[in-house]
Design a protein around this motif. Structure first.
Motif, mmCIF file in Angstrom:
data_model
loop_
_atom_site.group_PDB
_atom_site.id
_atom_site.type_symbol
_atom_site.label_atom_id
_atom_site.label_comp_id
_atom_site.label_asym_id
_atom_site.label_seq_id
_atom_site.Cartn_x
_atom_site.Cartn_y
_atom_site.Cartn_z
ATOM 1 N N ASP A 1 44.051 -33.712 -20.857
ATOM 2 C CA ASP A 1 44.800 -35.160 -20.281
ATOM 3 C C ASP A 1 45.247 -34.468 -18.863
ATOM 4 O O ASP A 1 44.694 -33.769 -18.257
ATOM 5 C CB ASP A 1 46.096 -35.191 -20.914
ATOM 6 N N GLU A 2 45.592 -35.584 -18.053
ATOM 7 C CA GLU A 2 45.826 -35.751 -16.718
ATOM 8 C C GLU A 2 46.638 -34.546 -16.091
ATOM 9 O O GLU A 2 46.244 -33.909 -15.116
ATOM 10 C CB GLU A 2 46.129 -37.013 -16.084
ATOM 11 N N GLU B 1 40.614 -37.409 -2.731
ATOM 12 C CA GLU B 1 39.224 -38.131 -3.123
ATOM 13 C C GLU B 1 38.682 -37.032 -4.233
ATOM 14 O O GLU B 1 38.000 -37.417 -5.035
ATOM 15 C CB GLU B 1 38.360 -38.605 -1.910
ATOM 16 N N LEU C 1 40.480 -36.879 -7.564
ATOM 17 C CA LEU C 1 40.131 -38.221 -8.133
ATOM 18 C C LEU C 1 38.675 -38.330 -8.742
ATOM 19 O O LEU C 1 38.677 -38.603 -9.885
ATOM 20 C CB LEU C 1 40.569 -39.374 -7.328
ATOM 21 N N ARG C 2 37.820 -37.762 -8.101
ATOM 22 C CA ARG C 2 36.367 -37.849 -8.367
ATOM 23 C C ARG C 2 36.245 -36.717 -9.668
ATOM 24 O O ARG C 2 35.398 -37.030 -10.532
ATOM 25 C CB ARG C 2 35.434 -37.570 -7.304
ATOM 26 N N TRP D 1 38.429 -35.662 -11.590
ATOM 27 C CA TRP D 1 39.276 -36.217 -12.911
ATOM 28 C C TRP D 1 38.347 -37.096 -13.482
ATOM 29 O O TRP D 1 38.013 -37.228 -14.716
ATOM 30 C CB TRP D 1 40.270 -36.731 -12.572
ATOM 31 N N ARG D 2 37.613 -38.277 -12.745
ATOM 32 C CA ARG D 2 36.779 -39.244 -13.348
ATOM 33 C C ARG D 2 35.531 -38.770 -13.825
ATOM 34 O O ARG D 2 34.768 -39.461 -14.895
ATOM 35 C CB ARG D 2 36.451 -40.233 -12.200
ATOM 36 N N ARG D 3 34.973 -37.621 -13.419
ATOM 37 C CA ARG D 3 33.869 -36.978 -13.883
ATOM 38 C C ARG D 3 33.820 -35.686 -14.724
ATOM 39 O O ARG D 3 32.852 -34.861 -14.767
ATOM 40 C CB ARG D 3 32.920 -36.813 -12.471
ATOM 41 N N ARG D 4 35.139 -35.467 -15.115
ATOM 42 C CA ARG D 4 35.315 -34.018 -15.720
ATOM 43 C C ARG D 4 34.405 -33.994 -17.044
ATOM 44 O O ARG D 4 34.064 -32.918 -17.137
ATOM 45 C CB ARG D 4 36.915 -34.383 -16.320
ATOM 46 N N GLU D 5 33.852 -34.930 -17.453
ATOM 47 C CA GLU D 5 32.969 -34.725 -18.619
ATOM 48 C C GLU D 5 31.564 -34.149 -18.259
ATOM 49 O O GLU D 5 30.835 -33.475 -19.077
ATOM 50 C CB GLU D 5 32.718 -36.052 -19.461
ATOM 51 N N THR D 6 31.447 -34.051 -16.926
ATOM 52 C CA THR D 6 30.042 -33.742 -16.290
ATOM 53 C C THR D 6 30.023 -32.397 -16.004
ATOM 54 O O THR D 6 28.866 -31.667 -15.809
ATOM 55 C CB THR D 6 29.631 -34.454 -15.191
#
Length: 332
Positions: free
Chosen positions: A19-20, A54, A57-58, A60-65
């Motif tokens: 989670d965040e 930034e 934020l990036r 978090w958005r791309r954590r699965e990568t």
């Protein structure tokens, strides 16, 4: 204050499910070193703050990568470098010229002290070595085009292998090596020749005495006394005001034309930024019955002479942790 460098690597299989709050616990220990990295790329403390935000934020958005092919720290550096390059492309598509960097801002030593402590050869320690955080180095970096700048910082400051830099930039190893050689040559062109003689944040007795004399002479607005401490080829700038003054006569004439000799009621407070000695000057304001922030003078000293003075406005005082006001002498 130092923090533990033994940061746990995240569980690769579970990173996409965190989670965040948990993700923030993983990224937060890297905030300061990423901020310094972005600051080195951008030359601006404020832009570095925006870019770190930034970056997180990036991430978090791309954590699965994140697949564990590199360390979590290296993954964050990749994102931060690309975020810095994107900002440079939008805000400053052309590098600095003429030896001046109008967007230059100081970095307080008290925040550099928050970086992870470690052995002198570890990347975190090398990344904040005096030679790579002083203002002269920052100015020289800003004269390089963004991608060669990134190559130089990643290779020479952080010690990344050429293959990893090439992967990050989507380029070949040969291109990275070629860019590195050009960047090194460009850096040498803009760096002071006497860097090895530069006096850092732990001055010796002679340097402390020079700083004391500089402070006293400035408080007294004694232009003649100040002139005796300046090297013949001294440089002076006042970001974001345009222009670089070079040479003792030019620097002194500029100070005089700005009305420096007519000022009264100055007080100086020693501090340090970018691992360099600095003096915060305050000006007496009768209506406030206090000395209020005026300028921050950051000095470069070589062989007992002042070789550069970079003067910043009072708006830099809050982030440097400097007092908002000084009471009258003898006041509580």
């Amino acid at each position: 204050m130092s923090v533990d460098t033994r940061l746990e690597e995240p569980d690769v299989d579970g990173l996409g499910e965190v989670d965040e709050t948990a993700f923030a616990r993983l990224t937060e220990p890297h905030r300061r070193e990423l901020h310094v990295h972005c600051y080195r790329m951008l030359g601006s403390f404020e832009d570095a703050e925006d870019t770190v935000q930034e970056t997180f934020l990036r991430a978090w958005r791309r954590r699965e990568t994140f697949e564990g092919r590199s360390t979590f720290r290296a993954w964050l550096y990749r994102i931060a470098t690309n975020a810095s390059l994107d900002l440079l492309d939008k805000r400053r598509p052309e590098p600095a010229t003429g030896g001046e960097v109008r967007w230059l801002q100081p970095y307080p030593d008290r925040l550099l002290d928050e970086l992870p402590a470690g052995d002198a050869d570890e990347p975190e320690a090398v990344a904040v070595a005096r030679e790579t955080i002083e203002l002269a180095y920052l100015v020289a970096l800003q004269h390089l085009a963004p991608r060669p700048r990134a190559v130089l910082v990643l290779r020479d400051v952080l010690g990344w292998p050429a293959k990893e830099v090439a992967d990050l930039l989507g380029d070949s190893v040969n291109s990275v090596n070629s860019a590195l050689q050009r960047a090194r040559a460009g850096l040498r062109e803009h760096l002071p020749a006497e860097r090895q003689d530069w006096t850092g944040s732990e001055p010796d007795a002679a340097t402390r005495e020079l700083l004391r004399r500089f402070t006293v002479a400035t408080e007294a607005t004694d232009v003649d006394a100040l002139a005796t401490m300046l090297r013949d080829d001294v440089r002076s700038s006042m970001p974001p005001t345009p222009g670089v003054r070079v040479g003792r006569d030019a620097v002194v004439a500029d100070w005089v034309s700005d009305g420096f000799a007519e000022i009264t009621g100055l007080r100086g407070v020693p501090t340090s930024v970018n691992r360099q000695p600095a003096i915060a000057f305050y000006l007496w304001q009768e209506d406030e019955r206090a000395h209020l922030p005026l300028t921050l003078d950051v000095l470069r000293i070589s062989r007992g002479e002042i070789t550069e003075v970079v003067i910043f406005d009072a708006d830099q005082f809050p982030r440097l942790g400097l007092p908002a006001r000084l009471p009258a002498d003898g006041a509580e």
